[in-house]
Motif scaffolding. Structure first.
Motif, PDB file in Angstrom:
ATOM      1  N   TYR A   1      43.700  44.001  35.649  1.00  0.00           N
ATOM      2  CA  TYR A   1      43.146  44.873  36.769  1.00  0.00           C
ATOM      3  C   TYR A   1      42.034  45.612  36.109  1.00  0.00           C
ATOM      4  CZ  TYR A   1      45.633  48.482  34.576  1.00  0.00           C
ATOM      5  OH  TYR A   1      46.255  49.508  33.745  1.00  0.00           O
ATOM      6  N   CYS A   2      41.186  46.250  36.983  1.00  0.00           N
ATOM      7  CA  CYS A   2      39.968  47.120  36.718  1.00  0.00           C
ATOM      8  C   CYS A   2      40.413  48.681  36.673  1.00  0.00           C
ATOM      9  CB  CYS A   2      38.830  46.787  37.698  1.00  0.00           C
ATOM     10  SG  CYS A   2      37.405  48.131  37.357  1.00  0.00           S
ATOM     11  N   PRO A   3      40.741  49.404  35.786  1.00  0.00           N
ATOM     12  CA  PRO A   3      41.182  50.790  35.642  1.00  0.00           C
ATOM     13  C   PRO A   3      40.224  51.394  36.199  1.00  0.00           C
ATOM     14  CG  PRO A   3      40.562  49.798  33.364  1.00  0.00           C
ATOM     15  CD  PRO A   3      40.553  48.659  34.285  1.00  0.00           C
TER      16      PRO A   3
ATOM     17  N   GLU B   1      36.220  45.583  30.359  1.00  0.00           N
ATOM     18  CA  GLU B   1      34.984  45.112  30.289  1.00  0.00           C
ATOM     19  C   GLU B   1      34.574  44.257  31.615  1.00  0.00           C
ATOM     20  OE1 GLU B   1      33.418  45.962  27.627  1.00  0.00           O
ATOM     21  OE2 GLU B   1      35.028  47.017  27.143  1.00  0.00           O
ATOM     22  N   GLN B   2      35.536  44.186  32.458  1.00  0.00           N
ATOM     23  CA  GLN B   2      35.401  43.234  33.655  1.00  0.00           C
ATOM     24  C   GLN B   2      35.404  44.321  34.901  1.00  0.00           C
ATOM     25  OE1 GLN B   2      38.008  40.164  32.357  1.00  0.00           O
ATOM     26  NE2 GLN B   2      36.569  38.743  32.585  1.00  0.00           N
TER      27      GLN B   2
ATOM     28  N   ARG C   1      41.265  38.315  43.151  1.00  0.00           N
ATOM     29  CA  ARG C   1      40.612  39.140  44.126  1.00  0.00           C
ATOM     30  C   ARG C   1      39.431  38.784  44.597  1.00  0.00           C
ATOM     31  NH1 ARG C   1      37.107  43.139  45.104  1.00  0.00           N
ATOM     32  NH2 ARG C   1      36.612  42.822  42.955  1.00  0.00           N
ATOM     33  N   LYS C   2      38.425  38.396  43.572  1.00  0.00           N
ATOM     34  CA  LYS C   2      37.011  37.829  43.989  1.00  0.00           C
ATOM     35  C   LYS C   2      37.021  36.613  44.559  1.00  0.00           C
ATOM     36  CE  LYS C   2      34.594  40.709  40.553  1.00  0.00           C
ATOM     37  NZ  LYS C   2      33.884  40.664  39.394  1.00  0.00           N
ATOM     38  N   LYS C   3      37.731  35.531  44.264  1.00  0.00           N
ATOM     39  CA  LYS C   3      37.886  34.336  44.777  1.00  0.00           C
ATOM     40  C   LYS C   3      38.468  34.236  46.276  1.00  0.00           C
ATOM     41  CE  LYS C   3      37.790  31.542  40.659  1.00  0.00           C
ATOM     42  NZ  LYS C   3      38.520  30.436  39.858  1.00  0.00           N
ATOM     43  N   GLU C   4      39.529  35.112  46.398  1.00  0.00           N
ATOM     44  CA  GLU C   4      40.176  35.122  47.451  1.00  0.00           C
ATOM     45  C   GLU C   4      39.858  36.319  48.471  1.00  0.00           C
ATOM     46  OE1 GLU C   4      43.141  33.062  48.240  1.00  0.00           O
ATOM     47  OE2 GLU C   4      43.505  32.434  46.076  1.00  0.00           O
TER      48      GLU C   4
END
Length: 98
Positions: free
Chosen positions: A13-15, A48-49, A65-68
């Motif tokens: 996950y993105c913090p 980093e993402q 999350r991005k694909k769905e």
């Protein structure tokens, strides 16, 4: 279960996006449903993402999350995990149609 061993789920996950609590909640839900089938659920901050939210079992991507185009409903996530690690298992009310 693969090869008789227990699987591990990884939630990346993105913090910076503030998704740690969401990742923790999903981890709690997954562990409560698959106590005997999983070795662990690992939370991995993806510094980093930006924008990343992914759920994996080994190399298999269960949710992105991005694909769905969004976050999973916990019901759908549990079904996908079940289908991967113990497809014969009944998830009770989750498997019943709405």
């Amino acid at each position: 279960m693969k090869d008789g061993g227990l699987s591990s789920v990884q939630i990346s996950y993105c913090p910076a996006c503030g998704w740690m609590l969401r990742a923790g909640w999903f981890a709690q839900e997954i562990l409560s449903s698959f106590t005997n089938e999983l070795e662990s659920v690992v939370l991995q901050p993806a510094k980093e993402q930006p924008g990343l939210f992914q759920v994996r079992i080994g190399d298999d991507l269960i949710w992105c999350r991005k694909k769905e185009k969004g976050f999973p409903q916990v019901k759908e996530l549990k079904k996908r995990i079940r289908d991967k690690i113990c497809p014969q298992r009944d998830l009770g009310h989750i498997d019943r149609s709405d």
